[in-house]
Design a protein around this motif. Structure first.
Motif, PDB file in Angstrom:
ATOM      1  N   ASP A 185      25.852  10.848  38.013  1.00 15.28           N
ATOM      2  CA  ASP A 185      25.558  11.023  36.471  1.00 15.28           C
ATOM      3  C   ASP A 185      24.633  11.929  36.983  1.00 15.28           C
ATOM      4  OD1 ASP A 185      27.701   9.646  36.136  1.00 15.28           O
ATOM      5  OD2 ASP A 185      26.318   7.046  36.326  1.00 15.28           O
ATOM      6  N   GLY A 186      23.616  11.756  37.940  1.00 10.58           N
ATOM      7  CA  GLY A 186      22.066  12.701  37.680  1.00 10.58           C
ATOM      8  C   GLY A 186      22.227  14.353  38.298  1.00 10.58           C
ATOM      9  N   ALA A 187      23.241  14.387  38.520  1.00  7.64           N
ATOM     10  CA  ALA A 187      24.138  16.396  39.171  1.00  7.64           C
ATOM     11  C   ALA A 187      23.331  17.924  37.870  1.00  7.64           C
ATOM     12  CB  ALA A 187      25.468  16.113  39.204  1.00  7.64           C
ATOM     13  N   PRO A 188      23.510  16.806  36.580  1.00  6.65           N
ATOM     14  CA  PRO A 188      23.400  17.627  35.230  1.00  6.65           C
ATOM     15  C   PRO A 188      22.132  18.071  35.424  1.00  6.65           C
ATOM     16  CG  PRO A 188      25.160  16.188  34.889  1.00  6.65           C
ATOM     17  CD  PRO A 188      24.649  15.506  36.157  1.00  6.65           C
ATOM     18  N   LEU A 189      21.249  17.434  35.641  1.00  8.33           N
ATOM     19  CA  LEU A 189      19.903  18.326  35.911  1.00  8.33           C
ATOM     20  C   LEU A 189      19.684  19.223  36.580  1.00  8.33           C
ATOM     21  CD1 LEU A 189      16.793  17.952  35.233  1.00  8.33           C
ATOM     22  CD2 LEU A 189      16.564  16.428  37.499  1.00  8.33           C
ATOM     23  N   ALA A 190      20.618  19.492  38.203  1.00  7.62           N
ATOM     24  CA  ALA A 190      20.584  20.532  38.174  1.00  7.62           C
ATOM     25  C   ALA A 190      20.711  22.134  37.476  1.00  7.62           C
ATOM     26  CB  ALA A 190      21.285  20.638  39.671  1.00  7.62           C
ATOM     27  N   ARG A 191      21.624  22.123  37.198  1.00  8.03           N
ATOM     28  CA  ARG A 191      21.989  22.764  36.204  1.00  8.03           C
ATOM     29  C   ARG A 191      20.762  23.223  34.691  1.00  8.03           C
ATOM     30  NH1 ARG A 191      24.872  26.502  38.483  1.00  8.03           N
ATOM     31  NH2 ARG A 191      26.643  25.323  39.652  1.00  8.03           N
ATOM     32  N   ALA A 192      20.070  22.313  34.317  1.00  8.80           N
ATOM     33  CA  ALA A 192      19.470  22.314  33.275  1.00  8.80           C
ATOM     34  C   ALA A 192      17.814  22.975  33.957  1.00  8.80           C
ATOM     35  CB  ALA A 192      18.969  20.782  32.487  1.00  8.80           C
ATOM     36  N   LEU A 193      17.377  23.355  35.076  1.00  7.47           N
ATOM     37  CA  LEU A 193      16.562  23.425  35.333  1.00  7.47           C
ATOM     38  C   LEU A 193      16.700  25.090  36.017  1.00  7.47           C
ATOM     39  CD1 LEU A 193      15.454  20.212  38.076  1.00  7.47           C
ATOM     40  CD2 LEU A 193      14.767  21.191  35.840  1.00  7.47           C
ATOM     41  N   MET A 222      26.395   7.478  40.571  1.00  8.16           N
ATOM     42  CA  MET A 222      24.599   7.537  40.589  1.00  8.16           C
ATOM     43  C   MET A 222      24.140   9.233  40.606  1.00  8.16           C
ATOM     44  SD  MET A 222      22.663   4.330  41.601  1.00  8.16           S
ATOM     45  CE  MET A 222      21.216   4.158  40.819  1.00  8.16           C
ATOM     46  N   MET A 223      24.950   9.652  41.638  1.00  9.59           N
ATOM     47  CA  MET A 223      24.350  11.125  42.135  1.00  9.59           C
ATOM     48  C   MET A 223      24.988  12.030  41.371  1.00  9.59           C
ATOM     49  SD  MET A 223      22.899  13.717  43.884  1.00  9.59           S
ATOM     50  CE  MET A 223      22.399  12.061  45.756  1.00  9.59           C
ATOM     51  N   PRO A 271      12.073  13.503  28.923  1.00  9.19           N
ATOM     52  CA  PRO A 271      13.050  11.667  28.729  1.00  9.19           C
ATOM     53  C   PRO A 271      14.500  12.228  29.863  1.00  9.19           C
ATOM     54  CG  PRO A 271      11.536  12.161  26.745  1.00  9.19           C
ATOM     55  CD  PRO A 271      12.077  12.938  27.840  1.00  9.19           C
ATOM     56  N   GLU A 272      14.863  13.221  29.390  1.00 14.29           N
ATOM     57  CA  GLU A 272      16.688  13.402  29.693  1.00 14.29           C
ATOM     58  C   GLU A 272      17.032  13.616  30.654  1.00 14.29           C
ATOM     59  OE1 GLU A 272      20.323  12.901  29.682  1.00 14.29           O
ATOM     60  OE2 GLU A 272      19.742  12.180  28.610  1.00 14.29           O
ATOM     61  N   ASN A 273      15.533  14.782  31.122  1.00 21.24           N
ATOM     62  CA  ASN A 273      15.748  14.676  33.112  1.00 21.24           C
ATOM     63  C   ASN A 273      15.213  13.938  33.404  1.00 21.24           C
ATOM     64  OD1 ASN A 273      16.291  17.639  32.110  1.00 21.24           O
ATOM     65  ND2 ASN A 273      14.081  18.891  32.579  1.00 21.24           N
ATOM     66  N   LEU A 274      14.363  13.276  33.319  1.00 20.63           N
ATOM     67  CA  LEU A 274      13.765  11.797  33.923  1.00 20.63           C
ATOM     68  C   LEU A 274      14.670  11.154  34.063  1.00 20.63           C
ATOM     69  CD1 LEU A 274       9.911  11.604  32.578  1.00 20.63           C
ATOM     70  CD2 LEU A 274      10.727  12.859  34.941  1.00 20.63           C
ATOM     71  N   ARG A 275      15.395  10.639  33.258  1.00 21.54           N
ATOM     72  CA  ARG A 275      16.539   9.603  33.515  1.00 21.54           C
ATOM     73  C   ARG A 275      17.019   9.943  34.971  1.00 21.54           C
ATOM     74  NH1 ARG A 275      21.319   8.656  31.101  1.00 21.54           N
ATOM     75  NH2 ARG A 275      21.255  10.578  29.797  1.00 21.54           N
ATOM     76  N   ARG A 276      17.824  11.484  34.175  1.00 19.58           N
ATOM     77  CA  ARG A 276      18.760  11.637  35.396  1.00 19.58           C
ATOM     78  C   ARG A 276      17.988  12.247  37.139  1.00 19.58           C
ATOM     79  NH1 ARG A 276      23.704  13.645  33.480  1.00 19.58           N
ATOM     80  NH2 ARG A 276      23.074  14.498  30.974  1.00 19.58           N
ATOM     81  N   SER A 277      17.329  12.265  36.812  1.00 21.02           N
ATOM     82  CA  SER A 277      15.977  12.128  38.282  1.00 21.02           C
ATOM     83  C   SER A 277      16.037  11.341  38.930  1.00 21.02           C
ATOM     84  CB  SER A 277      14.624  13.159  38.050  1.00 21.02           C
ATOM     85  OG  SER A 277      13.540  13.182  39.406  1.00 21.02           O
ATOM     86  N   ASP A 278      15.879  10.364  38.147  1.00 21.68           N
ATOM     87  CA  ASP A 278      15.613   8.831  38.588  1.00 21.68           C
ATOM     88  C   ASP A 278      17.226   8.365  39.595  1.00 21.68           C
ATOM     89  OD1 ASP A 278      13.104   8.024  38.253  1.00 21.68           O
ATOM     90  OD2 ASP A 278      14.203   7.889  35.990  1.00 21.68           O
ATOM     91  N   TRP A 279      17.981   8.829  38.481  1.00 21.27           N
ATOM     92  CA  TRP A 279      19.722   8.499  39.478  1.00 21.27           C
ATOM     93  C   TRP A 279      19.849   9.127  40.498  1.00 21.27           C
ATOM     94  CZ3 TRP A 279      22.849   9.502  33.764  1.00 21.27           C
ATOM     95  CH2 TRP A 279      22.280   8.217  33.022  1.00 21.27           C
ATOM     96  N   ILE A 280      19.399  10.585  40.681  1.00 24.68           N
ATOM     97  CA  ILE A 280      19.590  11.266  41.519  1.00 24.68           C
ATOM     98  C   ILE A 280      18.400  10.209  43.276  1.00 24.68           C
ATOM     99  CG2 ILE A 280      19.281  13.265  43.537  1.00 24.68           C
ATOM    100  CD1 ILE A 280      19.584  14.876  39.970  1.00 24.68           C
TER     101      ILE A 280
END
Length: 273
Positions: free
Chosen positions: A214-222, A211-212, A140-149
């Protein structure tokens, strides 16, 4: 594969693990061709919509395990069907893309940002969600950040293409925000960056950047190359926003883009920041 104007998609680059290149290319081929149906050539709207409905029927056939009505679609949809079955990709996300492309055939204005964001939810966000499904990282958290990106990337594409879209009769700038800043279609058509136009575009750029970010932490999570590629995509989007600012929001005389030398610098940032 050529990316042309469908820019919000990391197309099976060397950064992706080899096992993911085939499904990513299958998803891209679907999205690219459907977008072209809606946006390219001189076909009448009724013909564009009919062809997109052919794609919907093909998706339904995949779900039912039945042959396609149109044998000409078989090569592309056979490939897509393998990816859907292998990775359990939600077919509804492909339908969302078709809904957005169908909307592009007839809708040329957006009353407010909520309406525009709903379009982005269907035109851009499914791409990120499908990729996360491929990566087995669709939390869910990854999907939320992905949507922002993805929404940010779509907005960035709109703001660099204000003049391009205007020639097609489309204005993606929310109408209520245009009124708030005292800008009308005629102002955009003149192609002159008045203080009002600059303020309006500055507002759009600031929101897309937020928005970008806010979503950017996803890149460090992958992990590994997947995360590195996403960091590169994020850096590319932010760089275009900076270029829009650098030309003082004059997106009418030239389209802000990222060149080869820019990508070298951005690759370094993606690797070490």
């Amino acid at each position: 594969m050529p990316v042309d104007h469908y820019e919000n998609f990391p197309v099976a680059s060397f950064l992706l693990p080899a096992r993911l290149r085939e499904p990513v290319e299958a998803i891209y081929a679907f999205a690219r061709s459907a977008d072209d149906i809606a946006d390219e050539g001189d076909a009448l709207p009724v013909m564009r919509l009919a062809r997109l409905n052919d794609y919907r029927r093909a998706l339904h056939a995949i779900e039912q395990g039945t042959p396609y009505d149109d044998p000409g679609l078989a090569p592309m949809f056979d490939r897509l069907a393998r990816a859907i079955r292998q990775f359990g990709l939600p077919v509804g996300l492909f339908r969302d893309l078709l809904d957005a492309f169908s909307q592009d055939v007839g809708k040329t204005r957006y009353a407010d940002f909520a309406e525009l964001a709903d379009y982005c939810r269907r035109s851009a966000n499914p791409v990120g969600r499908l990729l996360l499904c491929l990566y087995r990282a669709d939390t869910p958290e990854n999907l939320r950040r992905s949507d922002w990106i993805c929404t940010s990337l779509q907005l960035i594409n709109f703001w660099q293409d204000v003049a391009v879209d205007l020639k097609k009769g489309r204005v993606y700038l929310p109408q209520d925000e245009m009124s708030l800043f005292g800008v009308c279609d005629e102002d955009l058509a003149r192609g002159v960056v008045t203080p009002a136009v600059a303020s309006l575009l500055d507002f759009q750029v600031t929101r897309a950047r937020r928005m970008m970010t806010d979503g950017a932490p996803l890149a460090r999570a992958l992990p590994g190359r997947i995360g590195w590629e996403l960091r590169l995509v994020i850096q590319g989007g932010l760089a275009i926003l900076k270029k829009i600012e650098d030309v003082r929001y004059d997106v009418f005389r030239q389209r802000p883009t990222v060149g080869r030398t820019d990508w070298l610098r951005l690759a370094w940032r993606a690797a070490f920041r």
